[in-house]
Design a protein around this motif. Structure first.
Motif, PDB file in Angstrom:
ATOM      1  N   TRP A 255      43.069  27.715  44.373  1.00  0.00           N
ATOM      2  CA  TRP A 255      41.662  27.377  43.986  1.00  0.00           C
ATOM      3  C   TRP A 255      41.075  28.928  43.990  1.00  0.00           C
ATOM      4  N   VAL A 256      40.184  28.888  42.716  1.00  0.00           N
ATOM      5  CA  VAL A 256      39.670  30.391  42.746  1.00  0.00           C
ATOM      6  C   VAL A 256      38.236  30.226  43.267  1.00  0.00           C
ATOM      7  N   VAL A 257      37.821  30.844  44.307  1.00  0.00           N
ATOM      8  CA  VAL A 257      36.456  30.771  44.945  1.00  0.00           C
ATOM      9  C   VAL A 257      35.779  31.878  43.912  1.00  0.00           C
ATOM     10  N   PRO A 258      34.581  31.208  43.334  1.00  0.00           N
ATOM     11  CA  PRO A 258      33.795  32.117  42.296  1.00  0.00           C
ATOM     12  C   PRO A 258      32.878  32.951  43.480  1.00  0.00           C
ATOM     13  N   LEU A 259      32.868  34.345  42.750  1.00  0.00           N
ATOM     14  CA  LEU A 259      32.270  35.463  43.893  1.00  0.00           C
ATOM     15  C   LEU A 259      30.874  34.860  44.220  1.00  0.00           C
ATOM     16  N   GLU A 260      30.266  34.201  43.281  1.00  0.00           N
ATOM     17  CA  GLU A 260      28.877  33.598  43.596  1.00  0.00           C
ATOM     18  C   GLU A 260      28.802  32.942  44.543  1.00  0.00           C
ATOM     19  N   ALA A 261      29.893  32.038  44.968  1.00  0.00           N
ATOM     20  CA  ALA A 261      29.957  31.280  46.234  1.00  0.00           C
ATOM     21  C   ALA A 261      30.064  32.123  47.494  1.00  0.00           C
ATOM     22  N   LEU A 262      30.359  33.371  47.351  1.00  0.00           N
ATOM     23  CA  LEU A 262      30.484  34.236  48.557  1.00  0.00           C
ATOM     24  C   LEU A 262      29.310  35.094  48.861  1.00  0.00           C
ATOM     25  N   GLU A 263      28.277  34.939  48.060  1.00  0.00           N
ATOM     26  CA  GLU A 263      27.046  35.852  48.399  1.00  0.00           C
ATOM     27  C   GLU A 263      26.797  35.906  49.872  1.00  0.00           C
ATOM     28  N   ALA A 264      26.693  34.574  50.705  1.00  0.00           N
ATOM     29  CA  ALA A 264      26.188  34.513  51.841  1.00  0.00           C
ATOM     30  C   ALA A 264      27.288  34.958  52.869  1.00  0.00           C
ATOM     31  N   ALA A 265      28.697  35.443  52.521  1.00  0.00           N
ATOM     32  CA  ALA A 265      29.754  35.940  53.234  1.00  0.00           C
ATOM     33  C   ALA A 265      29.647  37.598  53.177  1.00  0.00           C
ATOM     34  N   ARG A 266      28.760  38.189  52.441  1.00  0.00           N
ATOM     35  CA  ARG A 266      28.867  39.593  52.172  1.00  0.00           C
ATOM     36  C   ARG A 266      28.222  40.331  53.499  1.00  0.00           C
ATOM     37  N   VAL A 267      28.939  41.279  53.865  1.00  0.00           N
ATOM     38  CA  VAL A 267      28.443  41.825  55.181  1.00  0.00           C
ATOM     39  C   VAL A 267      28.723  43.352  54.928  1.00  0.00           C
ATOM     40  N   ALA A 268      28.455  44.331  55.567  1.00  0.00           N
ATOM     41  CA  ALA A 268      28.558  45.906  55.491  1.00  0.00           C
ATOM     42  C   ALA A 268      30.102  45.846  56.016  1.00  0.00           C
ATOM     43  N   PRO A 269      30.721  46.668  55.240  1.00  0.00           N
ATOM     44  CA  PRO A 269      32.171  47.055  56.008  1.00  0.00           C
ATOM     45  C   PRO A 269      31.991  48.203  56.926  1.00  0.00           C
ATOM     46  N   PRO A 270      33.061  48.400  57.565  1.00  0.00           N
ATOM     47  CA  PRO A 270      32.941  49.570  58.649  1.00  0.00           C
ATOM     48  C   PRO A 270      32.596  50.839  58.043  1.00  0.00           C
ATOM     49  N   ALA A 271      31.862  51.795  58.912  1.00  0.00           N
ATOM     50  CA  ALA A 271      31.431  52.957  58.515  1.00  0.00           C
ATOM     51  C   ALA A 271      32.554  53.724  57.803  1.00  0.00           C
ATOM     52  N   GLN A 272      32.359  54.360  56.845  1.00  0.00           N
ATOM     53  CA  GLN A 272      33.478  55.109  56.245  1.00  0.00           C
ATOM     54  C   GLN A 272      32.985  56.709  56.521  1.00  0.00           C
ATOM     55  N   ASP A 273      34.098  57.260  57.175  1.00  0.00           N
ATOM     56  CA  ASP A 273      33.908  58.859  57.627  1.00  0.00           C
ATOM     57  C   ASP A 273      35.389  59.298  57.419  1.00  0.00           C
ATOM     58  N   PRO A 274      35.305  60.397  56.666  1.00  0.00           N
ATOM     59  CA  PRO A 274      34.608  60.994  55.968  1.00  0.00           C
ATOM     60  C   PRO A 274      33.774  60.353  54.749  1.00  0.00           C
ATOM     61  N   GLU A 275      32.643  60.615  54.381  1.00  0.00           N
ATOM     62  CA  GLU A 275      32.133  59.880  53.047  1.00  0.00           C
ATOM     63  C   GLU A 275      32.795  60.104  51.852  1.00  0.00           C
ATOM     64  N   PRO A 276      32.996  58.842  51.359  1.00  0.00           N
ATOM     65  CA  PRO A 276      33.883  59.135  50.161  1.00  0.00           C
ATOM     66  C   PRO A 276      33.451  59.705  49.091  1.00  0.00           C
ATOM     67  N   LEU A 277      34.117  60.142  47.975  1.00  0.00           N
ATOM     68  CA  LEU A 277      33.626  60.859  46.849  1.00  0.00           C
ATOM     69  C   LEU A 277      32.527  59.915  46.148  1.00  0.00           C
ATOM     70  N   PRO A 278      31.829  60.558  45.374  1.00  0.00           N
ATOM     71  CA  PRO A 278      30.649  59.816  44.705  1.00  0.00           C
ATOM     72  C   PRO A 278      30.933  58.361  44.021  1.00  0.00           C
ATOM     73  N   TYR A 279      31.972  58.234  43.294  1.00  0.00           N
ATOM     74  CA  TYR A 279      32.534  57.159  42.562  1.00  0.00           C
ATOM     75  C   TYR A 279      33.034  55.999  43.406  1.00  0.00           C
ATOM     76  N   LEU A 280      33.294  56.205  44.752  1.00  0.00           N
ATOM     77  CA  LEU A 280      33.477  55.312  45.508  1.00  0.00           C
ATOM     78  C   LEU A 280      32.436  54.773  46.413  1.00  0.00           C
ATOM     79  N   ARG A 281      31.426  55.371  46.186  1.00  0.00           N
ATOM     80  CA  ARG A 281      30.127  54.986  47.053  1.00  0.00           C
ATOM     81  C   ARG A 281      29.430  53.897  46.373  1.00  0.00           C
ATOM     82  N   THR A 282      28.631  52.967  47.029  1.00  0.00           N
ATOM     83  CA  THR A 282      27.864  51.880  46.666  1.00  0.00           C
ATOM     84  C   THR A 282      26.702  51.580  47.374  1.00  0.00           C
ATOM     85  N   ASP A 283      25.796  51.279  46.602  1.00  0.00           N
ATOM     86  CA  ASP A 283      24.340  50.936  47.327  1.00  0.00           C
ATOM     87  C   ASP A 283      24.460  49.703  47.831  1.00  0.00           C
ATOM     88  N   GLU A 284      25.136  48.621  47.217  1.00  0.00           N
ATOM     89  CA  GLU A 284      25.284  47.123  47.870  1.00  0.00           C
ATOM     90  C   GLU A 284      26.719  46.964  48.240  1.00  0.00           C
TER      91      GLU A 284
END
Ligand code: CA
Length: 417
Positions: A255-284
């Protein structure tokens, strides 16, 4: 208020109306086609279309989800919205109910045709454990680990659906104290509990996909067991990475769970140190709070928490395409073994049994450093869904069969030791 379906959904079911995962199913004598799971049923989308005004109805008569996955996010949203309406508004019951098939009566198939398959290595705890086991004299993480999500290309053609037997692989393996390698069945067959991401929308060759566009390209999420022959892997992996120790089988949940069904499961990942290069940064950020369970012969041996993963699936997608590599519908990438910080949160026997030195004790009194023939390993997972309900992924399960061929037979005695 909690949205409810007129379809009866048992308490603690993986498949309340807030989930609606897609799969490919068949009944005896009938061709495979698309459906969504709801409670104890599959809703047959191939038959529903004409009766219920389901958009893109023709896509659901195909034996894979690929035609529908290729439509893109607006189509995924439209179909999900219509399905939610049909399954919650009693006015549609008469039109929809004839197309509910008991799940107990269906065979589930590989839900999508796999284009390319990539496997990452995104758990800091897993990577550190493996480093300590395989490279005890060096720092647990390699110098690149916190700068990029490490991955390799796997074998798309051996991605199989849950329930497919896993034949113990034969290959070269060399004990640390041996002069030369021998050949025979792997004696260190293992699992890797992972989460997989299925690409729907393709991209143009030469144009990177940004992490911010993750949800435009990724259709949904499955559970993955990346079966691994540790002895074959340990001998072959330097310097180009995993090969035959991994490519014999990779199991996915049906069963492929649609990404839309996981909106409530979104959390901040662990802090990333060192800060990754710009192409790996995300606002959300796309950390996901999935609670995984690993069972061996029905007994839970580990509970890996996906929310502890260092790199997110959006970052993996950005990294995978940053060189201009294009995406195809059906591309599939897995997270790498999910291991949490605690010993009972490790997603492989390599870690649970610390490379065979502390074998896992099962309730029947037996122990497992690695897997024995006949063992069945089952992964399950749940996540927070909309309305405060929990949604589930179903399961990915596989049973180990003895090695085949002359070398396989000769190796049985050795494996029993
Ligand atoms: Ca893996």
């Amino acid at each position: 208020m909690t949205t409810r379906s007129w379809v009866p959904v048992p308490e603690h079911s993986d498949f309340p109306v807030q989930n609606l995962p897609y799969g490919i199913f068949s009944r005896a004598g009938e061709p495979p086609r698309a459906g969504v799971a709801i409670g104890e049923y599959v809703l047959d989308l191939s038959r529903l279309g004409a009766d219920a005004g389901l958009p893109y109805a023709a896509d659901f008569t195909a034996p894979t989800l690929n035609p529908f996955m290729a439509r893109g996010r607006e189509a995924w949203r439209a179909v999900r919205a219509r399905l939610t309406e049909l399954l919650t508004d009693g006015a549609h019951r008469a039109a929809v109910e004839p197309h509910l098939v008991p799940r107990a009566e269906v065979t589930l198939h590989l839900p999508f045709e796999v284009a390319d398959y990539v496997d990452f290595y995104a758990s800091e705890h897993h990577a550190s454990n493996v480093g300590r086991v395989f490279r005890p004299t060096q720092p647990p993480l390699t110098p690149n680990w916190k700068h990029l999500p490490i991955g390799y290309h796997g074998r798309a053609g051996t991605v199989v659906v849950s329930g497919t037997p896993v034949v113990r692989p034969c290959g070269q393996r060399k004990a640390p104290d041996a002069e030369v390698p021998g050949f025979g069945p792997s004696v260190r067959l293992d699992i890797e509990a992972e989460v997989g991401f299925v690409v729907g929308t393709p991209s143009e060759l030469g144009s990177p996909v940004s992490a911010a566009d993750f949800a435009d390209h990724v259709f949904g999420v499955v559970l993955v067991n990346d079966w691994s022959a540790r002895d074959i892997q340990a001998w072959e992996y330097v310097p180009l990475g995993p090969f035959l120790g991994k490519s014999f089988a990779t199991s996915v949940s049906p069963w492929v769970v649609p990404l839309e069904a996981l909106e409530a499961a979104r959390v901040a990942p662990p802090a990333q140190d060192p800060e990754p290069l710009p192409y790996l940064r995300t606002d959300e950020p796309w950390g996901l709070d999935l609670a995984i369970e690993v069972a061996c012969n029905g007994e839970v041996v580990s509970r890996p928490p996906f929310r502890t993963m260092y790199w997110t699936a959006a970052q993996m997608l950005a990294h995978m395409t940053v060189n201009g590599a294009s995406l195809r519908t059906g591309d599939f990438y897995a997270s790498g073994t999910v291991s949490g910080p605690e010993p009972d949160q490790r997603g492989s026997f390599l870690e649970l049994g610390w490379n065979g030195t502390e074998p896992v004790k099962l309730a029947d009194g037996s122990t497992r450093a690695f897997l024995a023939d006949g063992d069945t390993v089952t992964l399950r997972a749940t996540a927070p869904g909309r309305d405060g309900v929990r949604i589930g992924f179903g399961e990915v399960s596989g049973t180990v069969e003895p090695a085949r061929g002359a070398a396989g037979s000769a190796g049985q005695a050795e494996q029993q030791e």
